[in-house]
Motif scaffolding. Sequence first.
Motif, PDB file in Angstrom:
ATOM      1  N   SER A 113      43.220  50.704  47.458  1.00  0.00           N
ATOM      2  CA  SER A 113      44.458  50.616  47.605  1.00  0.00           C
ATOM      3  C   SER A 113      44.953  51.708  46.853  1.00  0.00           C
ATOM      4  CB  SER A 113      44.983  49.231  46.855  1.00  0.00           C
ATOM      5  OG  SER A 113      46.411  49.208  47.241  1.00  0.00           O
ATOM      6  N   SER A 114      46.075  51.990  46.491  1.00  0.00           N
ATOM      7  CA  SER A 114      46.798  53.202  45.877  1.00  0.00           C
ATOM      8  C   SER A 114      47.214  52.731  44.306  1.00  0.00           C
ATOM      9  CB  SER A 114      47.932  53.764  46.640  1.00  0.00           C
ATOM     10  OG  SER A 114      49.056  53.310  46.123  1.00  0.00           O
ATOM     11  N   SER A 115      47.422  53.895  43.862  1.00  0.00           N
ATOM     12  CA  SER A 115      48.157  53.651  42.454  1.00  0.00           C
ATOM     13  C   SER A 115      49.391  52.984  42.398  1.00  0.00           C
ATOM     14  CB  SER A 115      48.233  54.903  41.708  1.00  0.00           C
ATOM     15  OG  SER A 115      49.165  55.834  42.385  1.00  0.00           O
ATOM     16  N   GLN A 116      50.064  52.933  43.547  1.00  0.00           N
ATOM     17  CA  GLN A 116      51.393  52.388  43.528  1.00  0.00           C
ATOM     18  C   GLN A 116      51.345  50.850  44.151  1.00  0.00           C
ATOM     19  OE1 GLN A 116      54.064  54.093  42.512  1.00  0.00           O
ATOM     20  NE2 GLN A 116      52.457  55.339  41.903  1.00  0.00           N
ATOM     21  N   ALA A 117      50.229  50.444  44.379  1.00  0.00           N
ATOM     22  CA  ALA A 117      50.036  49.020  44.465  1.00  0.00           C
ATOM     23  C   ALA A 117      50.634  48.158  43.422  1.00  0.00           C
ATOM     24  CB  ALA A 117      48.483  48.517  44.808  1.00  0.00           C
ATOM     25  N   HIS A 118      51.063  46.796  43.521  1.00  0.00           N
ATOM     26  CA  HIS A 118      51.601  46.200  42.544  1.00  0.00           C
ATOM     27  C   HIS A 118      50.336  45.731  41.744  1.00  0.00           C
ATOM     28  CE1 HIS A 118      53.156  42.571  40.401  1.00  0.00           C
ATOM     29  NE2 HIS A 118      54.337  43.078  40.441  1.00  0.00           N
ATOM     30  N   SER A 119      50.654  45.489  40.418  1.00  0.00           N
ATOM     31  CA  SER A 119      49.372  45.272  39.566  1.00  0.00           C
ATOM     32  C   SER A 119      48.902  43.734  39.982  1.00  0.00           C
ATOM     33  CB  SER A 119      49.920  45.030  38.121  1.00  0.00           C
ATOM     34  OG  SER A 119      51.084  44.172  38.164  1.00  0.00           O
ATOM     35  N   SER A 120      49.629  42.814  40.619  1.00  0.00           N
ATOM     36  CA  SER A 120      49.059  41.583  40.975  1.00  0.00           C
ATOM     37  C   SER A 120      47.762  41.702  41.715  1.00  0.00           C
ATOM     38  CB  SER A 120      49.889  40.574  41.662  1.00  0.00           C
ATOM     39  OG  SER A 120      50.517  41.125  42.659  1.00  0.00           O
ATOM     40  N   ASN A 121      47.732  42.863  42.593  1.00  0.00           N
ATOM     41  CA  ASN A 121      46.585  43.052  43.303  1.00  0.00           C
ATOM     42  C   ASN A 121      45.438  43.226  42.621  1.00  0.00           C
ATOM     43  OD1 ASN A 121      47.486  42.831  46.231  1.00  0.00           O
ATOM     44  ND2 ASN A 121      49.087  44.377  45.410  1.00  0.00           N
ATOM     45  N   TRP A 122      45.488  44.188  41.581  1.00  0.00           N
ATOM     46  CA  TRP A 122      44.316  44.360  40.861  1.00  0.00           C
ATOM     47  C   TRP A 122      43.967  43.087  39.796  1.00  0.00           C
ATOM     48  CZ3 TRP A 122      42.572  48.497  43.010  1.00  0.00           C
ATOM     49  CH2 TRP A 122      43.657  49.370  43.318  1.00  0.00           C
ATOM     50  N   LYS A 123      45.028  42.414  39.481  1.00  0.00           N
ATOM     51  CA  LYS A 123      44.491  41.292  38.697  1.00  0.00           C
ATOM     52  C   LYS A 123      43.931  40.320  39.652  1.00  0.00           C
ATOM     53  CE  LYS A 123      48.080  39.295  36.108  1.00  0.00           C
ATOM     54  NZ  LYS A 123      48.973  38.226  35.723  1.00  0.00           N
ATOM     55  N   ASN A 124      44.296  40.184  40.954  1.00  0.00           N
ATOM     56  CA  ASN A 124      43.668  39.211  41.795  1.00  0.00           C
ATOM     57  C   ASN A 124      42.196  39.555  42.182  1.00  0.00           C
ATOM     58  OD1 ASN A 124      45.926  37.648  42.022  1.00  0.00           O
ATOM     59  ND2 ASN A 124      46.814  38.811  43.515  1.00  0.00           N
ATOM     60  N   ILE A 125      41.978  40.911  42.486  1.00  0.00           N
ATOM     61  CA  ILE A 125      40.932  41.531  42.499  1.00  0.00           C
ATOM     62  C   ILE A 125      39.741  41.085  41.356  1.00  0.00           C
ATOM     63  CG2 ILE A 125      39.197  43.623  42.477  1.00  0.00           C
ATOM     64  CD1 ILE A 125      41.670  44.886  44.232  1.00  0.00           C
ATOM     65  N   ARG A 126      39.969  41.177  40.302  1.00  0.00           N
ATOM     66  CA  ARG A 126      39.283  40.648  39.077  1.00  0.00           C
ATOM     67  C   ARG A 126      39.034  39.300  39.069  1.00  0.00           C
ATOM     68  NH1 ARG A 126      42.725  42.999  35.346  1.00  0.00           N
ATOM     69  NH2 ARG A 126      43.155  41.001  34.199  1.00  0.00           N
ATOM     70  N   ILE A 127      40.326  38.376  39.333  1.00  0.00           N
ATOM     71  CA  ILE A 127      40.098  37.074  39.356  1.00  0.00           C
ATOM     72  C   ILE A 127      39.105  36.740  40.467  1.00  0.00           C
ATOM     73  CG2 ILE A 127      41.230  34.735  40.085  1.00  0.00           C
ATOM     74  CD1 ILE A 127      43.948  36.178  39.185  1.00  0.00           C
ATOM     75  N   LEU A 128      39.113  37.393  41.464  1.00  0.00           N
ATOM     76  CA  LEU A 128      38.150  36.952  42.723  1.00  0.00           C
ATOM     77  C   LEU A 128      36.508  37.418  42.247  1.00  0.00           C
ATOM     78  CD1 LEU A 128      40.363  38.096  45.773  1.00  0.00           C
ATOM     79  CD2 LEU A 128      39.179  35.898  45.129  1.00  0.00           C
ATOM     80  N   GLY A 129      36.554  38.136  41.321  1.00  0.00           N
ATOM     81  CA  GLY A 129      35.080  38.520  40.483  1.00  0.00           C
ATOM     82  C   GLY A 129      34.497  39.877  41.143  1.00  0.00           C
ATOM     83  N   PHE A 130      35.395  40.685  41.754  1.00  0.00           N
ATOM     84  CA  PHE A 130      34.854  41.997  42.147  1.00  0.00           C
ATOM     85  C   PHE A 130      34.749  42.776  40.965  1.00  0.00           C
ATOM     86  CE2 PHE A 130      36.816  40.629  46.112  1.00  0.00           C
ATOM     87  CZ  PHE A 130      35.799  40.803  46.853  1.00  0.00           C
ATOM     88  N   ARG A 131      33.934  43.718  40.679  1.00  0.00           N
ATOM     89  CA  ARG A 131      33.544  44.514  39.876  1.00  0.00           C
ATOM     90  C   ARG A 131      34.331  45.770  39.759  1.00  0.00           C
ATOM     91  NH1 ARG A 131      28.904  43.176  40.926  1.00  0.00           N
ATOM     92  NH2 ARG A 131      28.235  45.189  41.669  1.00  0.00           N
ATOM     93  N   PRO A 132      34.947  46.517  38.662  1.00  0.00           N
ATOM     94  CA  PRO A 132      35.658  47.611  38.699  1.00  0.00           C
ATOM     95  C   PRO A 132      34.997  48.727  39.686  1.00  0.00           C
ATOM     96  CG  PRO A 132      35.436  46.968  36.422  1.00  0.00           C
ATOM     97  CD  PRO A 132      34.404  46.125  37.273  1.00  0.00           C
ATOM     98  N   GLU A 133      33.673  48.738  39.929  1.00  0.00           N
ATOM     99  CA  GLU A 133      33.128  49.777  40.743  1.00  0.00           C
ATOM    100  C   GLU A 133      33.153  49.182  42.224  1.00  0.00           C
ATOM    101  OE1 GLU A 133      31.658  48.174  38.132  1.00  0.00           O
ATOM    102  OE2 GLU A 133      29.677  47.543  38.792  1.00  0.00           O
TER     103      GLU A 133
END
Length: 476
Positions: A176-196
């Motif tokens: 995604s891009s830097s302009q995606a809403h923060s909920s998407n990054w939060k959700n990716i973390r909740i889903l268990g994906f690692r930052p890399e």
Amino acid sequence: MSRDSADFELSAEEMRALGYRVIDMIVEHHTTLGEKSATSYRHRGELEALLREAPPNAGSDPLEVLASVEKNVLSNIMYCTHPRHFAWVPGPSNYVSVLADALASGVNVCPGTWLESSGPSQIELIATDWLRELCGFPATGGGVFVSGGSVANLTGLVTARQIMLDGIMDDAIIYSSSQAHSSNWKNIRILGFRPEQTRLVPVDDRLRLDVAALARAVDEDRRNGKRPFCVIATAGTTNTGTVDPLDAIADLCEQQKLWLHVDGAYGAAAVLTERGRRLLAGMERAHSLVLDPHKWLFQPFDIGCCLVREVRWLEQTFSEHPEYLQDTRDKMDMSREVNFCDRGVQLTRAFRALKLWMSIKVFGLDRFGAAIDRGISNAETAQRLLEEQGCFEIVTPAELGVVTFRYRPPQSSEGDLNRLTRALFDDIVADGHAMLTTTMIDGQLVLRLCTINPRTTEDDIRSTIGMIARLGAATK
Ligand SMILES: Cc1ncc(COP(=O)(O)O)c(C=O)c1O
């Protein structure tokens, strides 16, 4: 108040008295809102002094409790429905939906399963189908109402993970891009994906996801043995109302067999207008799409919607069949009826569909389209009035109801401007005539107006800009 000591019944007269008072408060709120400050903010210490107490063992008169709520609680908020509330994404609710919520709560409806709630489930089917059709999704698609954009995005991404990865997350990559809403990054973390496992794709000079850079990132990941599986695009970014190039992203997703999740929590409702439809072209090609009725469809909080182009994907992702729910499945016609608990996280859930359905029935879609169109025009008016003042710099032009700008005195340096904007924001909150917020664009702190409230008049915009200019001139 006469009451059995072990239940919660009020007499019919008491219920009416309390109910009529609540209705009076709501009507008064709706009819006098524009005359009040747009925001009121108190510090914790003051509110502790006003409200803190041990839970009372004995009850008190409900009208007295209500008076205290009116005086000390509801008077200390940012009024999201206020015609001069331009902060974040306003919540320009409507009265019909407010009463629909009261009704759904009053009857205590739970459309988790068809057995417990066939009528309300039918309404949710119809209301989600209306949104599906408006967004151009096929008849095989469907959706579910949830609490808002954050959970709707979660619902879409959980489905993407399930359908694309079948639970095996190793080396899977999401873009995604830097302009995606923060909920998407939060959700990716909740889903268990690692930052890399995430890729922040660059944006172009209009802050749109750069498709060529996305294609390069996907190619590079494939060469390195990774498993690209999902792209999150935005249809109306929170910062600037920007729409990513959805058609080009959908082309790439098709070629590369990637799931396309479109976060249209804010902007997708603009599909009800001619110019919105043009901007949003390609949205209908998403695998999952989020649209928040509590934003630009004028519903009271909370209601978000996640749509998918094959409704069975939701059911494959969220169905569970415990023994204590077997009756709900035995009784239903599985080919035509729906247990909405099989389309999302919640089992017990509120009847959110009622407010959207009732308000569309009462006002008609044309009125919704005209109200959304007015919100788009209001941002253009704001841009024109800002430009006329001569002391403002437009940072991003009006797009989908959002314009960003800075108060810019002559000879000010970039460093000065960020400090000045911060101080100006504090003065705006203290003034209370209107409420708007700041955001960062390319390292610049900017002021931002989101103009989607159809109650907002040109006078509201003019007086708000006048107030900012006056405070700006006085800010040191
Ligand atoms: C584009 C976008 N996505 C998601 C969200 C999150 O929605 P909610 O606050 O309803 O959870 C927002 C909120 O403003 C948004 O603008």
